[in-house]
Design an enzyme around this catalytic site. Sequence first.
Site, PDB file in Angstrom:
ATOM      1  N   SER A  70       0.724  -1.378   0.223  1.00  0.00           N
ATOM      2  CA  SER A  70      -0.295   0.131   0.072  1.00  0.00           C
ATOM      3  C   SER A  70       0.141   1.212   0.050  1.00  0.00           C
ATOM      4  CB  SER A  70      -0.608   0.380   1.383  1.00  0.00           C
ATOM      5  OG  SER A  70      -1.115   1.010   1.261  1.00  0.00           O
ATOM      6  N   TYR A 128      -2.010  -0.132   9.929  1.00  0.00           N
ATOM      7  CA  TYR A 128      -2.287  -0.657   8.498  1.00  0.00           C
ATOM      8  C   TYR A 128      -0.884  -0.008   8.032  1.00  0.00           C
ATOM      9  CZ  TYR A 128      -4.293  -1.278   4.066  1.00  0.00           C
ATOM     10  OH  TYR A 128      -3.734  -1.733   2.398  1.00  0.00           O
TER      11      TYR A 128
END
Length: 328
Positions: free
Chosen positions: A128, A153
């Site tokens: 990501s 995350y």
Amino acid sequence: MPILVTGAAGFIGSHVCLKLLARGDEVVGVDNLNDYYDPMLKKARLASLLGQRGFSFLEVDIADPMTLAGALSGQKITQVVHLAAQAGVRHSLENPRAYIRSNISGHLEILEFCRSCPGFEHLVYASSSSVYGGNQKVPFSEDDRVDNPVSLYAATKKSDELMSYTYAHLFGLPQTGLRFFTVYGPLGRPDMAYWIFTKAMLEGRPIRVFNNGEMWRDFTYIDDAVEAVVAVLDKPPLADVPPSRLYNVGNNQPARLGDFIDILEKLLAVKANRQSEPMQPGDVVHTFADMTLLERDFGFKPRTSLEVGLGKFVDWYRSTWMARTGAL
């Protein structure tokens, strides 16, 4: 040989499955169909795959030790596209254990599964843009330091990259990680801004605009993201020692949040009621993908402008999703 796609009922995963099937590949899709967001959406994506020639599906939680190996016993898997993960920066503040289980334990189980497959060729996995944290230098390059994540995350995705590098080093397991930048489009995720704003604006509700709209995102249309995944899958980093690479997958054209809302207003013919709020914990001001490496190695260039991509999403939302759900 079948290609394994994890997160097959997810946004990117379902589109990757469709692309692979369209070119004649056999695909085994797995997903645990969790309820992080409306399961109806996951079932709609899965419905587009079930019944297609060459596709089979298994409802499996990849984080359960050895479950994947048992479910796929006898399948000669040599390529894996690993897209299953617990997504969402803000949700990681509220439910951190779900991220450790899915993104770290789940990634480990995928690595072990791949290591157990004879003649294994390539693992492509989702990282990501969040790993860049609050980096001030833009555009973000794969060579930048990513040691300071600002959300759990992001920390799990950086951990995945480290684990993958280690397995490539120790076991020669060919792997490519893709740092996705804000992927959007039809059948997307309802927890993302473009969907939240569209729904709220059509329902006449205010939208929450953080940092007075002075935030920039490198929005990547789903078709472009899928094209990058498939191109990378076909070219494992066999000449590298260890055989491990990372690439940005973005649009290389960040858009200001305020301008993004302006585009939605035009497409929806609705004036947004903008409710200004401060930055949220775990958020960043800029994302901006340097696409030099992906273009150099694969000739890849994103082709979809934000105006065109948002237009396709709005058309789908109005013509398909609103009719399916009875939403306004």
